[in-house]
Structures are given as C-alpha cells and as structure tokens.
Design an enzyme around this catalytic site. Structure first.
Site, mmCIF file in Angstrom:
data_model
loop_
_atom_site.group_PDB
_atom_site.id
_atom_site.type_symbol
_atom_site.label_atom_id
_atom_site.label_comp_id
_atom_site.label_asym_id
_atom_site.label_seq_id
_atom_site.Cartn_x
_atom_site.Cartn_y
_atom_site.Cartn_z
ATOM 1 N N ASP A 284 0.826 -1.211 0.000
ATOM 2 C CA ASP A 284 0.000 0.000 0.000
ATOM 3 C C ASP A 284 0.862 1.264 0.000
ATOM 4 O O ASP A 284 1.847 1.360 0.727
ATOM 5 C CB ASP A 284 -0.901 -0.003 1.237
ATOM 6 C CG ASP A 284 -1.870 1.160 1.240
ATOM 7 O OD1 ASP A 284 -2.738 1.199 0.352
ATOM 8 O OD2 ASP A 284 -1.752 2.040 2.117
ATOM 9 N N GLU A 326 0.381 -0.570 -5.148
ATOM 10 C CA GLU A 326 -0.760 0.339 -5.006
ATOM 11 C C GLU A 326 -0.207 1.751 -5.165
ATOM 12 O O GLU A 326 0.186 2.410 -4.208
ATOM 13 C CB GLU A 326 -1.437 0.146 -3.641
ATOM 14 C CG GLU A 326 -2.797 0.834 -3.526
ATOM 15 C CD GLU A 326 -2.710 2.290 -3.120
ATOM 16 O OE1 GLU A 326 -3.496 3.100 -3.651
ATOM 17 O OE2 GLU A 326 -1.865 2.631 -2.271
#
Length: 650
Positions: A284, A326
């Site tokens: 992330d 991401e």
C-alpha cells in the site's frame, strides 16, 4: 553475478548465521541467495552504504530471510518451485479477481468459507481480502492504519482462522491477496508508542522534528493528499514534543526508510504474510516510500530502489509470492513500479490500471471513446513479465488523472472537462442520472474526486427510484459493458464486492462519527445476501447483472488471446462512439479477437473498410464469441448495439 566484495561479505554472513536457523533442506535458499545477493548488496549499499553499521544491517537482513525460509510451510515451498518453472503463470487469461471487506462480505474470516462458493459460481479465483490487521477502533482509515503488523484484528478472527481460510482457498485453486501497509503505521503501533515515550531508536523509525524548520521546508513542495479532511503533512505530538510526518491522516505516522532497521522490519513482515498463505502481497502507498526536501515526496528514485530490494529479498525466501503496487499516479510514473528491466518485472509484477479505469468512466459520461483511445495509446508499454489489474470500482475514490495533453487532443479544456465529470457523477449536470458524491474537494483549486458504487454511478439508483424501465436497462447495459472492457483489455479483471448484483450507495455512513467525514464509505456497504439470492430469479436486476458478468468471465478464460502478453493493438476508427482493439496470440482457435465497444445509448456503425490495414475480415461473416452468434460482414459494416460490445473471432 559473481562480485568479490559482495560475495566475501556473504561468506562472512553465512558463517555467522543465527544457529537457530535450521531446516532439513536449505539448498534452494542458498541457490537463490547466491543468485540474488549481488543485486541485494548493491541496492542495500545504494540506500545505506554510508552508515557505519552497514555490514551489521546486511547480516540482520540475511538472517531475516533465512529465518522466514525455515518458517515457510513445505506446501508453499513446493508451490514456489512450480511457479519458478511456470514463471508466466499470472499472465493467464484464466485469472479473475475480486476485492472485498471481510466483515462487510462475510462477517468474519470463518464466515468466508461458505461464501467462497458464491465467488466460484461467479468465476472468481483470485480474492483480495481487504486489511485484516489489528488497528484502533474508530479512526483507522478502513484498516490502513495498522497497530500490529503480525496480528489479525479480533473483530475478524485469529491468525489460525486465516491459516484455515488460505488452506481452503488453495484446495479450491483460489489465490489470496493480503495487504501490507508499507508507508505508515497507526499512531497506536508499538513503535509509535515507544517513540512518544522518548525512545530515540523508535523516533528514528519515523520522521520526527523538534521544531518547524524542516517540516516547513518539506511543506513548500509536498502536495496535500486529503486537503479537505487532513490538511498539511505534519502533526504536533504533545507527548513526544515533536512534529511527526503524517501524509495521509494525523493518526498515520509515515515510516522513515532512510533507517535500514525500518526496511528490515518491513521485509520480515512481508515474508511473514507470504508464509501464512498470501499468494500476492498488495503493497500500500508505495509511491510515498521516500521523502526528500525539495520534492513532492512521491515517486522518488529511492522508493523504486526499496521496492526492487523488497522483491529481490522475497525472491530468495518466497519466490512464488507476487507484489501488487498500489500507486495511483500518472501513467508515466505507474509504469516504473513494474521496474526498469526490459524483460522482467524487478519491482512489482502487478499494478492497478487506474488510468484505464478513469478513462472508462469518462467514456460513459461523454458517450464517446475519443479520450479513452488517446489515453490508452499514451499508456507506456508494460514489461513482458508484468500485468495490470483492470477494475471499474474499488474501495477508493475515482481520481481523474488523465494527461492534460490527451484531454486537449480530444477537444476539451482540461480543467473544464474535469469539472464536468465531477458534476456529472455527483448528479449536478442536468442530463446526468449518476448519484455519486464528491471526495477530497480542494477549495483552493476546485479539484475533486468521486465516490460512489458502480451501480449508483451508472444511474441504477436513480432509475430504480423513478421506476424507469428504460433507464434501468441503460444502467445495466453500462455495467455489463464496463465489465467486458476490463475482461478483454489485457490484464487481470478485478471486480469489487457487490458490483455483480448491482449494489447501490449506502448513506448510513453519514450517521457514524468515525466515517461521516469520508465519502468513500458510501461504497463500502455490508453486502446484502438476500439481494444476492435474487441472482437466481430471472428478471430481477441482480439476475440481469450477475449472469452476464459470469458469462463474460467464463468466455474470457477460453480465449488465449486474452492472456496478457503485450498482445494488444489499438485501432483507430472514425466513429467517435466506438472503441476498438485487436487481441492476438501465436496460435489456437481464438488466436485473433477484435474487441469493439459502443459507449453510446444508440446503435453505432463500424465501417470495416477502416480495418483493412490490419486484414481483419477475409470472409462474409464472423463469429461473435460472447453471444456465439454469426454476424454478416457482407456489406462492409457492423452495427454495434447501444452500450454493447462484440468479441469477434477472426
């Protein structure tokens, strides 16, 4: 590659390896470590070579890799070997993904077992279970503010529950995606708690400053991620008596990767989850990993070095595990997260195709494919051993990150066109039936992003409210058209939970004190399983959406040309409402497939003479693979139905 300095160091490290590191068979570990160590040493030296404790930190890194290898279950080690032999396995057209929140989808990890049948019925074999890790109650950014990286939040279950779920999924040939939040921690994480207490070691895990001198220098060039709800990039912590960098929210403290201890901690965590059955690790916020005064602190070269180092370390211990980047950034930047190697992905094998997603929504609003075609042509060519996640909706908002030059070439003013799209999808534009919500509106610039479920953005919510059968039909066709695009474009189609049954916006978030300020919760509802059961009842909205999507995924798996092998050719046609591209492979019954989509609500004609340059048609008829119908091409034209698509076998 053999290089004396690095391999001399490796010999010293192996001699002093932790005696607790023990395994019946370290052969494959040593082979992979030897093959990768020059790259690992070089990258680690570029990042941390000026430190006096460099050799000690290298020793700690190898110790982590060795220990996690010994912890890796035999079944997963065998899977590693199989994937090394079939190294392009994830480029197959047979993969179809699905993203869900565990609690909203199945109440708990244990509840997931019975709900896997639904996913298999749809044709899903790759499941992203959104963040499960322990986090604070209330302000936790939907699970992306992690309090303990090795603990499952009790509201979902336990680590043993996850182990049983991953085993169940493996028995069904389903793959598991798990998140590791690599950019930041919760301010309640043990490292942050120790930092607040004055522990210098853990203050160095973050960016902490006793005055505003350096934070002010950072702020001169750092943009605000959430200007509406979390302005600025630093937060004063009274207990610590220091400013701490908090790029996303004041309760999310950014990790300092200039400290090698942070990198070693995080690679240990990544390998921990790979050992608990994660086939794919979603990393992330990777664009933010390196902070530098005088820059935007996004997409820095060192962030890519960190990802390359993470990948090389993972290839030693758990080579069967893949990385997802991401990084929702401009196309020229996102392509770099695959890596710079001309053949193989050296960072993340998979990345979100956010540009394609946003371009699809633009085409729905304008009913034209002009910008869609130009934007896709501007996408850099990906590496051979890398692939996109193609999606329509996800847990996040829709950003309108098109290239301004593409917008101008399509005949629009960039600022005015983005404003039109925000107005369109928030229902402010007169002809719009969308019921989305603005997110992250910047009052200084007027920019905003868009929240909302697929069905509500496609007009289904308004159509059902008005009991308008024509409008209902248009919205359902829009939903199916969009799914046909992510299934055929090239990459892995990724569905968002609820979209396959037409789930609408959920406005109950407005009454929750921890959610009301964040409009993204409008598209994070609890899945209504009573509505899901209606997929078996002909004529219902759920049936009319679920079964065409199921069919799209099933047919996709039978078409080798839909494997992602850089085998797509964009086609330019005169009709602005149509979007066309050719998918091809070297052999097989479906070796060439022409994909044509009509984004208008009226039928549109494709002039086949425009496709003569690619020698598309040599016969008077052609088979359409989705409907399994034979279409006549005798008159040199094909009529594409309103909001329809064709997969034409050539």
């Amino acid at each position: 590659m053999y290089e004396q300095v690095s391999h001399s160091l490796l010999n010293d490290i192996l001699i002093g390896l932790d005696p607790k590191v023990d395994c019946d068979d370290l052969k494959h570990f040593y082979i992979r470590l030897g093959a990768n160590f020059y790259a690992i040493h070089s990258l680690f030296h570029q990042l941390y070579g000026d430190r006096r404790d460099f050799r000690l930190q290298m020793h700690k890194l190898v110790d982590v890799m060795a220990r996690q290898y010994t912890n890796r279950p035999t079944e997963l080690r065998q899977r590693d070997l199989a994937r090394e032999k079939d190294h392009d396995w994830f480029l197959s057209q047979k993969l179809a993904g699905y993203t869900l929140y565990c609690q909203e989808y199945a109440d708990s990890i244990n509840g997931m077992h019975s709900k896997l049948d639904y996913l298999q019925e749809l044709g899903i074999n790759l499941v992203h279970v959104m963040p499960l890790l322990d986090g604070p109650k209330g302000r936790n950014d939907g699970g992306y503010a992690v309090r303990d990286f090795r603990k499952i939040d009790s509201k979902y279950g336990t680590l043993q529950d996850l182990d049983r779920l991953s085993a169940d999924m493996r028995s069904r040939d389903m793959l598991l995606i798990l998140d590791v939040v690599v950019n930041h921690t919760s301010d309640e994480h043990e490292w942050a708690r120790k930092a607040r207490k004055g522990n210098k070691k853990y203050q160095d895990y973050y960016y902490t400053y006793s005055d505003r001198k350096i934070p002010d220098l950072f702020e001169q060039t750092m943009p605000e991620v959430f200007p509406e709800t979390a302005p600025g990039n630093f937060t004063w912590n009274e207990e610590m008596g220091k400013w701490v960098m908090t790029v996303f929210n004041d309760f999310q403290w950014d990790l300092n990767y200039k400290n090698p201890a942070v990198f070693i901690e995080m690679i240990d965590i990544i390998l921990f989850w790979a050992n608990h059955g994660a086939d794919v690790i979603r990393l992330d916020a990777v664009a933010f990993l390196w902070k530098k005064v005088g820059s935007t602190c996004q997409n820095e070269r060192e962030a890519h070095l960190i990802l390359q180092l993470m990948k090389d370390c993972c290839q030693v211990t758990a080579p069967g595990a893949l990385f997802i980047a991401e990084a929702i950034v401009a196309p020229v930047e996102i392509i770099k997260y695959f890596g710079e190697d001309a053949v193989n992905a050296k960072e993340c094998e998979i990345a979100y195709n956010a540009t394609f997603m946003a371009l699809l929504w633009e085409a729905v609003a304008t009913k034209k494919a002009t910008l869609l075609e130009k934007g896709v042509r501007s996408l850099p060519t990906k590496l051979d051993r890398a692939t996109w996640l193609n999606y329509i909706r996800c847990h996040d908002d829709i950003g309108l990150g098109f290239d301004d030059n593409d917008i101008r070439e399509a005949g629009y003013d960039p600022q005015a066109h983005r404003r039109f799209l925000v107005d369109y999808y928030t229902g402010q534009y007169p002809a719009s039936t969308a019921t989305g919500v603005a997110f992250g509106r910047n009052e200084k610039t007027g920019d905003a992003r868009i929240s909302g479920s697929l069905a509500s953005l496609a007009g289904l919510e308004a159509a059902l409210l008005n009991q308008d059968e024509t409008a209902i039909d248009i919205s359902i066709k829009t939903i199916i058209l969009l799914h046909s695009m992510i299934a055929s474009f090239g990459g892995i189609p990724l569905l968002y939970y609820g979209d396959s049954i037409g789930t609408l916006n959920d406005n109950t978030y407005l009454t929750d004190e921890n959610k009301h300020h964040d409009s993204r919760w409008v598209h994070r509802p609890r899945l209504n399983w009573e509505n899901a059961e209606k997929r078996h009842i002909e004529g219902t909205v759920e049936h009319r959406i679920f079964h065409p999507i199921k069919k799209i995924l099933a047919i996709r798996k039978q078409i080798p040309a839909f494997a992602d092998l850089n085998n797509r050719e964009m086609l330019t046609i005169g009709n602005p409402h149509l979007f066309a591209f050719l998918r091809f492979t070297s052999s097989g019954i479906h070796s060439r497939v022409l994909v044509v989509a009509n984004f208008d609500t009226a039928p549109q004609t494709l002039d086949l003479k425009e496709l003569e340059a690619v020698n598309v048609f040599g016969h008077s008829q052609v088979r359409e693979l989705y409907s399994d119908k034979v279409l006549s091409t005798r008159h040199g034209q094909l009529v594409i139905p309103p909001l329809g698509f064709y997969w034409l076998q050539l």
